[in-house]
Design a protein around this motif. Structure first.
Motif, mmCIF file in Angstrom:
data_model
loop_
_atom_site.group_PDB
_atom_site.id
_atom_site.type_symbol
_atom_site.label_atom_id
_atom_site.label_comp_id
_atom_site.label_asym_id
_atom_site.label_seq_id
_atom_site.Cartn_x
_atom_site.Cartn_y
_atom_site.Cartn_z
ATOM 1 N N PRO A 120 0.834 -1.206 0.000
ATOM 2 C CA PRO A 120 0.000 0.000 0.000
ATOM 3 C C PRO A 120 0.867 1.254 0.000
ATOM 4 O O PRO A 120 1.887 1.315 0.694
ATOM 5 C CB PRO A 120 -0.810 -0.130 1.292
ATOM 6 N N ASN A 121 0.442 2.243 -0.794
ATOM 7 C CA ASN A 121 1.185 3.499 -0.813
ATOM 8 C C ASN A 121 0.621 4.450 0.241
ATOM 9 O O ASN A 121 -0.196 4.072 1.077
ATOM 10 C CB ASN A 121 1.175 4.115 -2.213
ATOM 11 N N ARG A 122 1.061 5.695 0.185
ATOM 12 C CA ARG A 122 0.683 6.654 1.213
ATOM 13 C C ARG A 122 -0.835 6.840 1.292
ATOM 14 O O ARG A 122 -1.419 6.879 2.383
ATOM 15 C CB ARG A 122 1.356 8.007 0.935
ATOM 16 N N ALA A 123 -1.499 6.933 0.110
ATOM 17 C CA ALA A 123 -2.950 7.163 0.113
ATOM 18 C C ALA A 123 -3.700 6.005 0.759
ATOM 19 O O ALA A 123 -4.596 6.206 1.594
ATOM 20 C CB ALA A 123 -3.442 7.395 -1.318
ATOM 21 N N LEU A 124 -3.350 4.759 0.366
ATOM 22 C CA LEU A 124 -4.033 3.601 0.937
ATOM 23 C C LEU A 124 -3.689 3.432 2.411
ATOM 24 O O LEU A 124 -4.546 3.029 3.219
ATOM 25 C CB LEU A 124 -3.647 2.344 0.148
#
Length: 906
Positions: A461-465
């Motif tokens: 998962p990246n920052r948004a998720l």
């Protein structure tokens, strides 16, 4: 369905002969019956009953022959029967013994039929035969009559026959012309046409109608039309025929109806019927035309079915929901067919039935088990004669549903009443194409969503998720009263791996790090990558500090094991920051707190973890406030300079001053130790340093004009400033604007400029020195101090660090080391300045070992520019020993070295 030969007389030459034979048969029956009645009633004497009886029997015999064989009689046979009729009539008339025998009327009937159905020549032959027979009757008749009377009677009879025959012939030809026109229109029409009686009997059809029904024309004539229609449509057509018979109104454009062919095939027809009337307007029968709209109706149904399927797909229906309706929609385009959609497994075999129409559950499972729903090898397969449980022998189509990612499933259709063809397969292929396109679009959208929410290198998962999951975790914690933990993980010295081994090796290492960290987590934990070498772990359950510390210890230990990257063993450590919060915490603040704790771990030596606490939160808030003030300091005029004098130890004369940056504001001043590191990290040191340089040069120029002599100005340069491409230009502009000579500007650097790529900073320093600017090495004696720097850097001055001076006492080890440094500096032509001199004892020791210049609280604290200008040693004409003249008393070092340092310092 069986069709029998007709019981009715159709129009046309063959029908005329049959009608003539029927008429003659009835004529003989009527005539024979009249003879019998005549014999029973009183009759003239002399009549020969035996001859009349013989004629009667002959009439019955001819009638029987005509009735039985009228459908097979040729024209010649009918003509012979006409002659037999004439003979019978003549025999009966001659035997009646009456001059005006009623039997003579039969001559007229027979002649009229001859003119109606025979050619003119044949009709005249019949008239000639009648005339001869009648003449013979008059001759042999028993009753004596005058010859003139018999001749007159014969002439009148023959004339009447000819006139009546001519009239009948004319009317018949006109009627026959109309019939021929109708027949020609029927035969040449491309539409199926039929003449139907109001008793629903088929009177006549054209060949197009026979082909449409699939029955020979002869067998179709005389059939009850209701036998042709689908049972569900019989009532509608019966009502239409009854309406036409009752009202005589035109019956047109009836609803589309179904025709059932003998082979069981159903055809959809559009029917238009017209009521045919007689001379007095009496309805006679219906003239109907049928347009086969089966293909058109099927195409419309298929277009509508595909449109429905496409509309559902465009409306964003999920693939699962669309698959459930696909079978019913496909069945509507195949006219009530058993249709199933199977979803295939990765191996290509059917795994499940996504939707079915027209099947019982048991039937679907049986077909599924029998392999009738398997994917065809070639993509599309049409089969006939399959044995399907619940259907019997059926026709089948199987079409593969393929996406760019592989096989999705199979669209199957089975029906026992239809004989599927290529057009049916094309329809199913179109439906399969829509399903495949929908699934491909859904998968593409899923990939885009995944790419938008996941790191492309590690698939984490990246920052948004991460933020989304953290917010959901905090919401659940608020309901359950739990805490959520966040661990911020940053790899130590990862930049060295990228710079030395390449970014491809670094990327592979990051992927392995992500896999190893994931293996240490629970299912309820979430690992994400923020970018670079930064990872975050969200511990949703067990967010207590003790459990988070154990998790951090486990993660740190897992990373200490070597990584095998392309055959090389790489060892790496990580600094971990830990923060926890309850449901009321802010997700961004929680990650920021963990980040701050991680930086604290970095500052304390790396390869460790730190737990975020109140004190650290206070430092973080303070740092945020400081950074905010730094960003607005230039515009808000909150920057200022303080100057600490540099004096001679022998005479306390001021020879220069070091510019020290100060940050003031409405909330009070911030110390340089607090804001300078932040300015370095954020890059704000570059514009702030440019301001310091310009302001220091301006003040230094003012001092020189005021004192009438050179007053040196020292300005600190940060490593970031040295890497700025416009530094040399900024220095030149500052010197020119302030009116300060280049030799009066001292730029102080630290040994950190040589860390990393030192060639570029060294080149910048050489360019500055070529301008006449002097360079000083600050904070010498601590940190990374190395004698090698003294030979690599283009230096003029060496500044002893204040921590080194603080331990300086007479006879101490520091004093001996300082003396050695001073001698070494003198040997290579460097001037020494002692920083942080705070006591007279320190000043005396420094003076004794040969240090000439110093700065510190013992001499003067940092002061404003105005205060420095008011200092008595800055007054015009004031002499500064050792700065304005070289006449200096020798110290412990040799005079030549001291002179060299003085020249260098100037």
């Amino acid at each position: 369905m069986k069709f029998q030969r007709n019981r009715h007389t159709p129009p046309g030459p063959a029908g005329d002969r049959r009608q003539l034979a029927s008429s003659l048969a009835w004529l003989h029956v009527i005539g024979a019956s009249f003879s019998v009645a005549w014999l029973v009633l009183p009759h003239p004497a002399g009549a020969r009953e035996s001859l009349i009886l013989a004629a009667t029997l002959g009439a019955y015999a001819i009638a029987a022959v005509l009735f039985v064989g009228r459908s097979r009689l040729s024209l010649a046979a009918v003509q012979l029967s006409m002659l037999g009729t004439t003979a019978v009539i003549s025999l009966a008339a001659a035997a009646s013994a009456e001059h005006g025998s009623v039997y003579g009327l039969f001559y007229l009937w027979a002649t009229l039929y001859a003119f109606s159905f025979f050619s003119r020549r044949q009709a005249l032959v019949q008239v000639a035969a009648v005339a001869a027979a009648y003449a013979l009757v008059l001759t042999v008749q028993l009753t004596p009559t005058p010859a003139t009377e018999d001749f007159t009677r014969w002439v009148m009879t023959v004339a009447t026959l000819l006139v009546a025959g001519w009239l009948v012939r004319t009317l018949t030809e006109r009627l026959r012309e109309g019939e021929q026109h109708l027949r020609l229109a029927m035969e040449q029409s491309s539409l199926a046409s039929a003449v139907i009686g109001f008793d629903r009997t088929v009177l006549d059809v054209n060949e197009a109608c026979a082909r449409l029904v699939g029955v020979p024309r002869e067998a179709l004539i005389g059939t009850d039309v209701e036998r042709l229609w689908h049972p569900g449509d019989v009532a509608v057509h019966a009502a239409a025929v009854a309406e036409g018979a009752a009202t005589g109104a035109m019956v047109q454009n009836r609803p589309e109806t179904r025709l059932v062919r003998p082979d069981g095939q159903i055809r959809w027809l559009s029917v238009a019927a017209t009521v045919i009337r007689g001379d007095r307007g009496r309805p006679l029968h219906l003239f109907a035309q049928f347009d086969d709209v089966t293909d058109r109706r099927l195409q419309v149904a298929r277009q509508e079915a595909l449109s429905r399927l496409a509309r559902l797909a465009l409306d964003g229906a999920e693939t699962g929901a669309l698959a459930g309706q696909a079978a019913a929609i496909a069945a509507s385009g195949l006219d009530a067919t058993h249709v199933a959609l199977t979803v295939s497994s990765s191996a290509g075999a059917p795994a499940a039935v996504a939707g079915a129409h027209g099947w019982s559950e048991a039937g679907v499972q049986s077909a599924f088990a029998a392999g009738l729903l398997d994917t065809p090898p070639g993509g599309t397969l049409i089969e006939h004669g399959l044995q399907v449980e619940g259907l019997g022998e059926a026709s089948a189509i199987r079409v593969a549903v393929r996406t760019p990612d592989g096989l999705l499933g199979t669209l199957c259709a089975h029906d026992r009443e239809r004989h599927f063809d290529r057009e049916d397969a094309l329809f199913l292929e179109a439906a399969a194409g829509i399903l495949a396109a929908t699934e491909a679009r859904a998968r593409a959208e899923a990939r885009l969503r995944h790419q938008a929410l996941h790191d492309p290198l590690t698939d984490l998962p990246n920052r948004a998720l991460l933020q989304d999951r953290l917010q959901h975790a905090l919401a659940r914690a608020a309901r359950g009263g739990d805490e959520v933990g966040a661990l911020f993980i940053d790899l130590d010295h990862f930049k060295v791996i990228n710079d030395s081994l390449g970014h491809d090796v670094g990327d592979e290492l990051l992927a392995q790090v992500a896999a190893r960290l994931s293996a240490e987590l629970r299912e309820s934990d979430t690992l994400g990558r923020l970018g670079g070498d930064e990872f975050v772990v969200i511990a949703e359950s067990g967010g207590e500090p003790a459990q988070l510390v154990r998790l951090a210890q486990r993660l740190g230990a897992a990373l200490r094991h070597p990584f095998d990257v392309r055959g090389d063993e790489l060892t790496i450590t990580a600094s971990i920051g830990i923060a926890c919060g309850d449901g009321a915490a802010d997700s961004n603040a929680l990650v920021r707190d963990a980040d701050a704790a991680m930086y604290r771990a970095k500052h304390l030596g790396r390869a460790r973890y730190e737990l975020f606490d109140a004190a650290l939160r206070e430092r973080v808030l303070r740092r945020m406030t400081t950074e905010k003030r730094l960003r607005t300091a230039l515009a808000a005029d909150e920057l200022d300079l303080a100057f600490q004098p540099i004096v001679t130890l022998e005479g306390d004369a001021i020879v220069g001053a070091e510019a020290l940056l100060r940050l003031n504001g409405p909330d009070g001043a911030i110390t340089p130790d607090e804001f300078i590191p932040i300015a370095e990290e954020t890059g704000l040191i570059v514009p702030m340093g440019a301001w310091v340089l310009a302001e220091a040069c301006r003040r230094g120029g003012d001092w020189q004009r005021l004192a009438g002599r050179r007053i040196d100005v020292s300005v600190n340069l940060s490593p970031r400033q040295l890497t700025h491409p416009d530094l040399v230009g900024h220095v030149q502009m500052a010197l020119a604007a302030g009116g300060l000579p280049a030799e009066a500007l001292i730029l102080e650097i630290t040994e950190s400029v040589l860390l990393g790529d030192a060639e570029r900073p060294l080149e910048v320093l050489r360019r500055l020195r070529r301008l006449g600017i002097r360079l000083a090495l600050d904070d010498f004696g601590t940190g990374y101090s190395s004698l090698a720097y003294l030979t690599r850097l283009p230096l003029d001055i060496l500044k002893l660090d204040r921590e080194f001076i603080a331990r300086l006492t007479p006879g101490s080890q520091e004093a001996a080391v300082t003396a050695a440094i001073v001698q070494m500096a003198a040997a290579i032509g460097l001037t020494v300045i002692a920083e942080g001199v705070e006591t007279a004892e320190q000043s005396q020791v420094l003076q004794a070992i040969g240090v000439e210049l110093a700065q510190g609280y013992h001499f003067a604290r940092p002061m404003t520019s105005a205060a420095l200008e008011a200092h008595p040693y800055l007054a015009a004409g004031a002499a500064v020993p050792g700065h304005a003249t070289r006449d200096r008393a020798p110290g412990p070092v040799n005079r030549q070295a001291r002179a060299g340092r003085q020249r260098q310092f100037r």
